[in-house]
Design an enzyme around this catalytic site. Structure first.
Site, PDB file in Angstrom:
ATOM      1  N   GLY A  52      15.381 -19.892  15.936  1.00 57.87           N
ATOM      2  CA  GLY A  52      14.684 -18.570  15.669  1.00 57.87           C
ATOM      3  C   GLY A  52      14.413 -18.544  14.239  1.00 57.87           C
ATOM      4  O   GLY A  52      15.402 -18.437  13.256  1.00 57.87           O
ATOM      5  N   ALA A  53      13.176 -19.097  13.587  1.00 59.67           N
ATOM      6  CA  ALA A  53      12.869 -19.038  12.296  1.00 59.67           C
ATOM      7  C   ALA A  53      12.005 -17.793  11.955  1.00 59.67           C
ATOM      8  O   ALA A  53      11.174 -17.802  11.045  1.00 59.67           O
ATOM      9  CB  ALA A  53      11.977 -20.193  11.912  1.00 59.67           C
ATOM     10  N   THR A  55      20.250  -8.915  17.682  1.00 55.46           N
ATOM     11  CA  THR A  55      20.786  -7.576  17.879  1.00 55.46           C
ATOM     12  C   THR A  55      20.805  -7.656  19.562  1.00 55.46           C
ATOM     13  O   THR A  55      19.746  -7.732  20.199  1.00 55.46           O
ATOM     14  CB  THR A  55      20.169  -6.464  17.424  1.00 55.46           C
ATOM     15  N   ALA A  61      17.848  -5.454   5.551  1.00 55.71           N
ATOM     16  CA  ALA A  61      16.562  -4.958   5.562  1.00 55.71           C
ATOM     17  C   ALA A  61      15.388  -5.706   4.983  1.00 55.71           C
ATOM     18  O   ALA A  61      15.619  -6.145   4.077  1.00 55.71           O
ATOM     19  CB  ALA A  61      16.590  -3.454   5.036  1.00 55.71           C
ATOM     20  N   CYS A 108      13.472  -3.146  14.486  1.00 56.48           N
ATOM     21  CA  CYS A 108      14.657  -2.760  15.129  1.00 56.48           C
ATOM     22  C   CYS A 108      14.835  -1.316  15.420  1.00 56.48           C
ATOM     23  O   CYS A 108      15.451  -1.046  16.455  1.00 56.48           O
ATOM     24  CB  CYS A 108      15.708  -3.081  13.767  1.00 56.48           C
ATOM     25  N   LYS A 166      13.635  -0.107  18.748  1.00 61.21           N
ATOM     26  CA  LYS A 166      14.130  -0.873  19.854  1.00 61.21           C
ATOM     27  C   LYS A 166      15.825  -0.754  20.104  1.00 61.21           C
ATOM     28  O   LYS A 166      16.131  -0.844  21.160  1.00 61.21           O
ATOM     29  CB  LYS A 166      13.833  -2.543  19.581  1.00 61.21           C
TER      30      LYS A 166
END
Ligand code: UDX
Ligand code: UDX
Length: 449
Positions: A10-11, A132, A165, A277, A280
């Site tokens: 995952g880039a 997450t 963040a 984020c 979700k």
């Protein structure tokens, strides 16, 4: 276990910056970031000024480590095979169908990656959840790896949620408030935890590295995001009351935040929170609570989302009401499309929602964001809006590449992302709406109060 090779699957916004910083701080470890998306990997390997993610400071970090011990590749299996440690940083969107649709996390990518690791791995691996995930996902991952992995290969699962963040990712990674590592209490589990601690300790003070069990770590991430979002919904709910009274929401935030028990951060009123984020993760938390029969707890957290929806709707409605419900022929400047300043990410951005409402009320729109491309704006519109043909929209929507080409002789301007360059625009002839819930027709200045 001596770590010589790290692989990250995952880039994206999480995997890219996190691995770049690990590579920078650990020059003796080869870090390979893999992704199925060929274009994204090509961009990571391309000119430094065109990386796929805009983050202040990221280009400098990538520039130093890329080609030295930081690599971006689409050869997923090869990277898994040679790594002793594998981070999973793939996306976990909200499920759109099946059980838990609209709330639960869609784990199909995590599951696909896990199966891939099981298929390829011929030596022991430490597998780390960076994405997450709902509580107890590690159990599922373990089950897949143990069932489908080669016999004799041992997998240890750790949870190491990311707290960066967007917009401040590099600083957050350099100076994390805490690094959280959850692992199994077994001897092997604790060894794996220590192996990961040994990586972070290269630049994070020991007292900021917190080790817990896997479930606490997984839930801490969801709970942290829920608590942050709750503060925003609290202040945004009060902004509605301020508008009915003569109270000023910025004065209120300041007064509340000066109480050291509360603190000043995350009390800034806005059009609503966005980003990949908060919504979700909270929906995920709500789903978890419901699953365990905790309906009151589920409802409590769900309210944070409901207030956010209310705030976005209220903002759009305020503009529509200003024109007595009819925006036909009215030209509105939409300034800002990213979900917050200093990022090119527009996932769940309030701007998308507000623009849709204004468009449906008949507005002609001039959209501009310094970091979000025209293609991304239209791709968001086709993804999020309930419209059939983008072609039909283009007569009423134009997306500008630069502020200089933007026509400011509009009927109203909506400032939806607080980019610095909007601060000193002269809107003396236009009505300006912004996240403070203020309608201003004088020279616009953010932070004016
Ligand atoms: C993050 C986090 O990992 C997640 O925990 C958080 O809650 C939200 O999103 P992020 O980095 O922001 O992910 O997502 P994204 O930018 O979409 O990156 C994920 C990448 O994984 C994409 O580039 C995608 O192509 C890649 N991917 C996905 C794979 O390489 N393989 C897959 O099987 C699925
Ligand atoms: C968040 C968490 O902060 C981070 O720890 C986690 O890893 C991922 O999710 P992010 O979504 O990137 O990070 O940005 P954040 O700064 O939290 O902002 C989220 C949204 O809240 C933005 O739309 C922002 O504009 C809004 N916000 C933030 C407010 O409306 N008011 C505030 O006071 C702060």
């Amino acid at each position: 276990m001596q770590i010589k090779n790290i692989c990250c699957i995952g880039a994206g916004y999480v995997g890219g910056p996190t691995m770049a910083v690990i590579a920078l701080k650990c020059p003796d470890i080869k870090v390979t970031v893999v992704d199925l998306n060929i274009d994204r990997i090509a961009a990571w390997n391309g000119p430094i000024e065109n990386l796929p993610i805009y983050e202040p400071g990221l280009a400098q970090v990538v520039n130093k480590a890329r080609g030295r011990n930081l690599f971006f590749s689409t050869e997923v299996d090869k990277a898994i095979d040679s790594a002793e440690m594998i981070f999973m940083a793939v996306n976990t969107p909200t499920k759109t169908e099946g059980e838990g649709a609209g709330m639960a996390a869609d784990l199909r990518y995590v599951e696909a990656c896990t199966k891939n690791i099981a298929r390829v791995a011929k030596t022991d691996k430490i597998v780390i959840e960076k994405s997450t995930l709902p509580v107890r996902t590690a159990e599922k991952i373990k089950e897949i790896l143990n069932k489908q992995g080669s016999s004799g290969v041992h997998f240890e699962i750790l949870s190491n949620p990311e707290f960066l963040a967007e917009g401040t990712a590099i600083q957050d990674l350099f100076k994390s408030d805490r690094v959280l590592i959850g692992g199994d209490s077994s001897e092997k589990g604790q060894k794996a935890v220590q192996t990961l601690v040994n990586i972070y300790i290269k630049w994070i003070p020991k007292e900021k590295i917190l080790t817990t069990n896997v479930w606490s770590s997984e839930l801490s991430k969801l709970a942290s995001n829920a608590m942050l979002a709750q503060r925003i919904s609290s202040i945004n709910s009060l902004s509605a009351l301020c508008e009915k009274t003569r109270a000023d929401i910025e004065e209120l935030s300041k007064a509340i935040g000066m109480d050291h028990r509360i603190g000043p951060h995350f009390l800034k009123t806005s059009v609503g929170f966005g980003g990949s984020c908060f919504q979700k993760d909270i929906l995920n938390l709500v789903y978890l609570c419901k699953f365990y029969g905790l309906h009151e707890v589920a409802e409590y957290w769900h309210q944070v989302i409901k207030i956010n929806d209310y705030q976005k709707k209220r903002f759009a409605q305020k503009i529509i009401d200003h024109f007595s419900g009819d925006l036909n022929g009215k030209k509105i400047a939409i300034l800002g499309w990213a979900f917050k300043v200093n990022t090119n990410d527009s996932r769940e951005s309030p701007a998308i929602y507000v623009a849709e409402k204004l468009f449906k009320a008949g507005a002609i729109m001039e959209i501009y964001d310094p970091m979000v491309s025209k293609e991304s704006v239209f791709s968001d519109i086709s993804f999020y809006w309930e419209v059939s043909k983008i072609k039909d929209l283009k007569s009423r929507i134009s997306v500008n590449d630069s502020l200089t080409t933007l026509d400011l002789s509009v009927d109203a301007a909506a400032i939806l992302t607080e980019w610095d360059e909007f601060k000193n625009l002269d809107f003396s002839k236009t009505i300006v709406f912004d996240g403070r819930g203020v309608v201003s027709s004088s020279k616009y200045s953010i932070g004016k109060g």
